[in-house]
Design an enzyme around this catalytic site. Structure first.
Site, PDB file in Angstrom:
ATOM      1  N   CYS A   1     -24.492 -13.711  29.330  1.00  0.00           N
ATOM      2  CA  CYS A   1     -23.064 -13.952  29.110  1.00  0.00           C
ATOM      3  C   CYS A   1     -22.405 -14.441  30.403  1.00  0.00           C
ATOM      4  CB  CYS A   1     -22.400 -12.670  28.626  1.00  0.00           C
ATOM      5  SG  CYS A   1     -20.620 -12.785  28.573  1.00  0.00           S
TER       6      CYS A   1
ATOM      7  N   HIS B   1     -18.734  -5.722  28.061  1.00  0.00           N
ATOM      8  CA  HIS B   1     -18.968  -6.849  27.161  1.00  0.00           C
ATOM      9  C   HIS B   1     -18.522  -6.523  25.741  1.00  0.00           C
ATOM     10  CE1 HIS B   1     -20.797 -10.576  25.736  1.00  0.00           C
ATOM     11  NE2 HIS B   1     -21.098  -9.875  24.645  1.00  0.00           N
TER      12      HIS B   1
ATOM     13  N   HIS C   1     -11.616 -12.566  25.913  1.00  0.00           N
ATOM     14  CA  HIS C   1     -10.751 -12.953  27.035  1.00  0.00           C
ATOM     15  C   HIS C   1      -9.382 -13.333  26.525  1.00  0.00           C
ATOM     16  CE1 HIS C   1     -13.068 -16.479  25.685  1.00  0.00           C
ATOM     17  NE2 HIS C   1     -12.003 -17.198  25.964  1.00  0.00           N
TER      18      HIS C   1
END
Ligand code: 5GP
Ligand code: ZN
Length: 114
Positions: free
Chosen positions: A4, A46, A100
């Site tokens: 990632c 994550h 995000h």
């Protein structure tokens, strides 16, 4: 997550221009800014997408909004205003699969979609 991009930024394996960091949250400048102020605020943990957020993440997501307000104030855009965008999934055009929040400001922003 090993592959990632934003986890690599969290770990410092990929450089970023940080504007805020604490134990749980990182904020850094978007590499391809859509406005004079374009900052990405992410959980260090994550979470692939907004839809993957769990009940246990509610406080963390609340803290992210507090951080967004703090950054907006520091960036001098509190008065004029700003926009927060979360793209979730394919139709929204999410490219990086690590949750995000885009903080976008510094100019009169374009047409609202919603
Ligand atoms: P999305 O389309 O997934 O909502 O937004 C991903 C954002 O990440 C885009 O605005 C893109 O410019 C930004 N981005 C992609 N790769 C990098 C990178 O390596 N560093 C930084 N700082 N931003 C990135
Ligand atoms: Zn990640």
């Amino acid at each position: 997550m090993d592959n990632c991009l934003f986890c690599k930024i969290v770990k410092g394996e990929i450089p970023s221009t940080k504007v805020y960091e604490d134990n749980e949250i990182l904020a850094f400048k978007d590499i391809n800014p859509a406005a004079p102020v374009h900052i990405l605020v992410i959980p260090k943990k994550h979470i692939a997408s907004l839809i993957d957020m769990q009940k246990e993440d509610e406080i963390l997501v609340g803290k992210i909004y507090t951080v967004i307000n703090k950054i907006a104030e520091e960036q001098g855009v509190k008065e004029n205003g700003f926009r927060v965008i979360v793209n979730c999934g394919r139709d929204a055009g999410q490219e990086v699969m690590h949750l995000h929040f885009h903080l976008i400001a510094g100019t009169k922003l374009g047409e609202k979609i919603v």
